[in-house]
Write an enzyme that holds these catalytic residues in place. Structure first.
Site, PDB file in Angstrom:
ATOM      1  N   GLY A  59       7.722   3.751  -1.938  1.00 30.55           N
ATOM      2  CA  GLY A  59       6.912   4.955  -1.773  1.00 30.55           C
ATOM      3  C   GLY A  59       6.754   5.667  -3.098  1.00 30.55           C
ATOM      4  CB  CYS A  86      11.238   0.237  -4.113  1.00 32.61           C
ATOM      5  SG  CYS A  86      10.962   1.218  -5.588  1.00 32.61           S
ATOM      6  CE1 TYR A  87      11.161   8.255  -1.458  1.00 30.41           C
ATOM      7  CE2 TYR A  87      11.437   7.390   0.763  1.00 30.41           C
ATOM      8  CZ  TYR A  87      11.359   8.466  -0.104  1.00 30.41           C
ATOM      9  OH  TYR A  87      11.467   9.749   0.385  1.00 30.41           O
ATOM     10  CG  HIS A 173       8.407  -3.573  -5.374  1.00 29.87           C
ATOM     11  ND1 HIS A 173       8.016  -2.868  -4.252  1.00 29.87           N
ATOM     12  CD2 HIS A 173       8.698  -2.641  -6.314  1.00 29.87           C
ATOM     13  CE1 HIS A 173       8.070  -1.579  -4.500  1.00 29.87           C
ATOM     14  NE2 HIS A 173       8.485  -1.403  -5.748  1.00 29.87           N
ATOM     15  CD  GLU A 175       6.928  -5.506  -2.063  1.00 25.87           C
ATOM     16  OE1 GLU A 175       8.056  -6.039  -2.104  1.00 25.87           O
ATOM     17  OE2 GLU A 175       6.756  -4.287  -2.261  1.00 25.87           O
ATOM     18  CG  ASP A 231     -14.277  -8.135   8.000  1.00 22.01           C
ATOM     19  OD1 ASP A 231     -13.771  -9.232   7.741  1.00 22.01           O
ATOM     20  OD2 ASP A 231     -14.036  -7.092   7.352  1.00 22.01           O
ATOM     21  CE  LYS A 370     -12.868  -9.159   3.717  1.00 23.04           C
ATOM     22  NZ  LYS A 370     -13.622  -8.086   4.366  1.00 23.04           N
TER      23      LYS A 370
END
Ligand code: XMP
Length: 514
Positions: A59, A86-87, A173, A175, A231, A370
């Site tokens: 965050g 992290c946060y 992180h 990710e 989409d 997506k």
């Protein structure tokens, strides 16, 4: 069957979607939920999903700010594995009585973590791991029953486990691709710590979504806003299979489409088993935009006018239901993600409509990212040109002509854009790029055409790499390709005297110029 699921608690971090995406790439379902979620709410989620674990995102705040987001401490006693990033890592430490302080040295970017105990989330990792850090507060101490699993030069507790509980914190992180073995860490959490099965696939999606549409709308008339983008095209194709005769697809040509685009959409969808209406609304859009230079005003006008056209068409067919191609990020961004700033008012056909009266809105793609939509589109047999289509903004070329829009400018931009597309596709780069397009800037400049002075328009090339469009890098296109594009534009379009290449990343720039 309920899919195995990991909920991502959103503390407003820029990588929040990336966490959910990475989980889904490992074929485990994930949903982003508010950081304020209570155990009772988790129980409600468990009725429809098999929730196996929680990840607390990063965050933008410091845990010391008066408004800093907290977790409900009961979350840690809920008997579910938890991973704080992290946060999230700091907030767990703080909640269990650890010491978190502003670091003397902030760490931003690549760092090297020493893995002190390769267990749990860190199982199978090297002694030294390259990780991506971005923090100014640091966990310095934890009550002694908890284990320190890793440290860096500036961060004495860079990873921890809470006692014997499956609750972990990572200051870095995993990710982000720059954490070399980030996916291994996430896999450890998903499969070893949470015991998830990789059972989130698109295999039975088509059947399931057709059933859902049918049970939502019964035998009534439905209208779908079709832009020709991935989409809305996929949503339309699913609905056509489910309720063909009661479906009307409305394609609004606002005049800001790329070369041949209206024809392409008509050719693709005219033969679908449904009603197809193409509305040529070019003049009314252009008129409303006359002399409008402010980008946000342009976007608002286009959004409003689009709704008006759409209302007219809906009335003609007595549609009681609206079907939209809203995808998961659209829904989350307009929902509780109140901690992320609004940068521009995205107008999307999926953003329709606030004022039209329908019994309800049906969104078959509302849980998909997506790339998952592309997979479904492939299964539906939609043409490759749609499956691999670059994202194109709802307001179209109107946000790529800076300053007031005129037909003449749109015509120049269409030609330039076509050249960019042709050249990029010819050299086989399209698959590696997120978007490649031309912008007609409001600047004019002097040039020489033949033997004479020319004073003409400037075209900017915007070619970017990205995964989710939340961040993007300008693509390092070889000079000879840029040269070819530039020469063709100035040679083939008399009104253009200069071509420039936009070498700004997002952030700080956005992808579109307006
Ligand atoms: P920005 O310019 O915000 O764009 O960095 C991020 C991505 O979103 C697309 N974009 C839009 N898409 N309606 C849309 O459906 C819009 O109003 C809109 N504005 C930008 C843009 O092309 C890029 O892929």
């Amino acid at each position: 069957m309920k899919p195995d699921t990991v909920l991502v608690l959103d503390f407003g971090g820029q990588y929040c979607h990336l966490i959910a995406r990475r989980i889904r790439e490992n074929k485990v379902y994930s949903e982003i939920v508010s950081s304020e979620i209570s155990p009772a709410e988790i129980k409600r989620w468990q009725k429809k999903l098999d929730v196996k674990g929680l990840i607390l995102s990063g965050g933008p705040q410091s845990v010391f700010e008066p408004t800093a987001l907290k977790i409900n401490p009961e979350i840690l006693d809920f008997n579910l594995p938890v991973l704080g990033l992290c946060y999230g890592h700091q907030i767990i430490a703080l909640t269990v009585g650890g010491t978190v302080k502003p670091s003397e040295k902030k760490e931003f970017g690549v760092a090297y973590a020493t893995i002190d105990k390769p267990v749990g989330v860190l199982k199978g990792l090297e002694n030294q791991e390259k990780v991506w850090m971005s923090h100014s507060d640091t966990v310095f101490d934890l009550p002694k029953q908890h284990e320190i699993l890793a440290h860096t030069d500036n961060c004495p507790i860079a990873a921890f486990r809470l006692g014997n509980h499956p609750i972990y914190g990572l200051q870095w992180h995993p990710e982000v691709v720059h954490t070399e073995h980030g996916n291994k860490m996430l896999k450890n959490f998903l499969f070893d710590v949470c015991g998830c099965q990789p059972n989130w696939t698109m295999d039975d999606f088509l059947e399931k979504s057709a059933d859902e549409i049918l049970s939502a709308v019964g035998d009534e008339k439905v209208i779908v806003a079709l832009s020709g983008g991935i989409d809305s095209s996929t949503a339309t194709a699913i609905a056509a299979r489910a309720i063909g005769k009661n479906l009307t697809a409305v394609f609004v040509d606002h005049g800001f489409m790329r070369e041949d685009e209206p024809k392409f959409v008509k050719d693709t969808f005219e033969n679908f088993d449904m009603h197809f209406v193409a509305v040529n609304a070019q003049q009314r859009f252009l008129q409303r935009l006359q002399n409008i230079t402010d980008p946000e005003k342009k976007r608002t006008i286009i959004g409003e006018e689009f709704v008006r056209v759409f209302e007219e068409e809906a009335r003609k067919v007595n549609a009681n239901y609206l079907l939209q191609g809203t995808i998961y990020p659209d829904r989350i961004e307009s929902g509780f993600r109140k901690f992320s700033d609004k940068i521009k008012s995205h107008h999307n056909v999926a953003g329709l409509p606030t004022k039209i009266e329908f019994k309800s809105v049906v969104e078959p793609l509302k849980d998909l990212y997506k790339d998952e939509v592309r997979e479904v589109a492939k299964k539906l047999g939609l043409p490759k040109a749609i499956v691999t289509r670059q994202p194109f903004p709802g307001p179209g070329l109107a946000v790529r002509v800076t300053g007031a829009i005129t037909e003449a400018k749109l015509s120049i931009l269409r030609k330039a854009d076509k050249i960019v597309t042709e050249e990029i596709e010819k050299v086989g780069l399209a698959g590696e790029l997120w978007q490649y397009f031309a912008v007609l800037s409001n600047t004019k400049s002097t040039g020489i055409k033949g033997d004479s002075r020319a004073y003409g328009h400037m075209i900017a090339l915007r070619i970017v790499e990205s995964r989710e469009a939340m961040t993007a890098s300008f693509a390092k296109i070889p000079y000879d390709i840029l040269e070819k594009i530039s020469s063709r534009i100035v040679n083939e379009i008399p009104a253009v005297t200069r071509v420039v290449y936009d070498i700004t990343h997002k952030p700080p720039a956005t992808i579109e110029w307006e």
